[in-house]
Design a protein around this motif. Structure first.
Motif: not given
Length: 442
Positions: A65, A17, A61, A23-28
């Motif tokens: 979050e 990945r 995050r 900003s979405h690099d670590y969503d998964e």
């Protein structure tokens, strides 16, 4: 390239990945972390900018979050507690740089660097915006023998001068050896000097018998917790410095067991305050990658913090390693020498670093994925650079056989990395509490 190796590279390329700074690099990755309460984020060196930067990005995050309540780092307890007071708005320090000033022991740059400075300022701002849900900053390490004893006495001076006098008398046992704890270890192992263990244990027991009393300090009951941890550290540090002369494996195990005890104490303290602790841990891969999956464990009988955390909280622990193939690093040539920027050699052929280099670019891998786990379960050389880097003897100084998929749950790889930037022009220097290190400064 052998057929099996080509298949492995293809498998990893399919699973990788990308890490682009978006900003979405670590969503998964956050999805994979799930409900874990202990996220351990390692690093392949103590002097790489990308490791510090990305660890901070992910930690922010987790705090924002996922409600993480603390960051626990491979640093001395009293030094980090000054930072803790600052990020909670309970100190007189006017900036993160001031709050980091107690990090004067070699290697200064490990915590007095630009990336840590930025994170500490961010954490203070976050806590200011979220009163009642602040995240703390704590140290897990045990090198601060003399500073921790002084901190116990200083606390007792504010709440019970008679108890402070008793603590001074007990800790005076260490005065015969000066400020160098290695001299204490040598004298008590080989010089017919009686160890001070009983005095340190007695002091901790007296502190534990006291109820947490209101303190003249800014944190109330936290001040008692701070002092108690310093007293516990004095016991383990005393044992550690004696063990240095009995064998490296024993001293390593004492050190990482102390880190695990401190983590557990943070959990118990948080629960006592009515919170459900969720803690991010920052330390070297050698401390956080499960030692049972490396020759540290299977050849030398060494354990580490990652192993102990998995054993204590098996369903709530998530371990992340970090890796690089080549670039630059801030490190010293030997213990106590000034920091310098050195070039990191390309990973050895067939090593984990070499395989990840062939995948290409910067990315993260889910090592719980069956295909990835199957491909990275076999033994490979893996590089560990601490605060000392010796490229001329790199194979023997810095590589260890590991089974990567069993050491970590996920792996971040940055193919070319850069040296961390120290806050100080010269960052070698003070070596008041001398460390025993493996391999070379971890």
């Amino acid at each position: 390239m052998p057929h099996a190796e080509a298949d492995l590279i293809q498998t990893l390329q399919d699973a990788a990945r990308p890490l682009s700074g978006a900003s979405h690099d670590y969503d998964e990755l956050l999805e994979r972390i799930g409900d874990a309460r202990f996220v351990l984020i390692g690093e392949a060196s103590h002097g790489t900018h990308e490791f510090y930067r990305e660890r901070a990005r992910l930690t922010r995050r987790l705090i924002e979050e996922r409600g993480f309540t603390a960051v626990a780092v491979e640093a001395d307890w009293p030094d980090a507690y000054r930072v803790n007071r600052y990020v909670r708005g309970q100190s007189e320090d006017g900036s993160a740089e001031e709050a980091l000033e107690d990090f004067q022991r070699f290697p200064k740059w490990m915590w007095r660097n630009e990336d840590v400075h930025h994170f500490v300022e961010w954490l203070r701002g976050h806590n200011g915006r979220h009163p009642g849900a602040e995240a703390g900053f704590y140290g897990l390490d045990l090198y601060s023998l003399h500073r921790s004893m002084r901190a116990v006495v200083e606390y007792l001076d504010t709440v019970d001068p008679e108890a402070a006098a008793r603590a001074r008398k007990r800790y005076a046992c260490f005065d015969h050896f000066g400020e160098n704890p290695q001299a204490y270890g040598y004298a008590t192992e080989y010089g017919n000097r009686e160890p001070c263990e009983d005095a340190a244990v007695t002091q901790l027991l007296e502190l534990q018998r006291r109820e947490a009393e209101p303190s003249r300090g800014p944190l109330g009951e936290d001040e008692h917790f701070y002092a108690e941890q310093n007293a516990r550290l004095a016991i383990n540090a005393e044992n550690y410095y004696r063990a240095m002369f009995r064998g490296r494996d024993e001293s390593w195990n004492i050190r990482d067991s102390h880190m695990a005890e401190t983590l557990e104490a943070l959990v118990e303290h948080g629960e006592g305050q009515g919170r459900r602790p969720k803690i991010v841990v920052w330390a070297h891969n050698s401390h956080l990658g499960d030692a049972r999956a490396s020759e540290m464990g299977w050849l030398r009988g060494e354990l580490n913090l990652g192993q102990l955390t998995r054993e204590r909280w098996p369903e709530e622990t998530f371990i992340i390693g970090q890796s690089t193939h080549h670039g630059t690093v801030t490190a010293a040539g030997d213990w106590g020498e000034p920091a310098r920027t050195g070039r990191v050699r390309p990973g050895l052929p067939g090593s984990l670093e070499d395989v990840l280099h062939q995948v290409g670019g910067d990315f993260w891998l889910d090592l719980r994925s069956p295909d990835v786990a199957d491909g990275l379960r076999d033994e490979r050389l893996q590089r560990f650079i601490g605060v000392i880097y010796r490229p001329e003897t790199e194979r023997w100084s810095h590589y260890v056989h590991t089974r990567p998929a069993e050491m970590y749950d996920a792996l971040l790889h940055f193919d070319e990395t850069s040296a961390v930037v120290p806050l100080d022009a010269t960052a070698g220097d003070e070596a008041e509490e001398v460390a025993d290190t493996f391999p070379f400064g971890q």
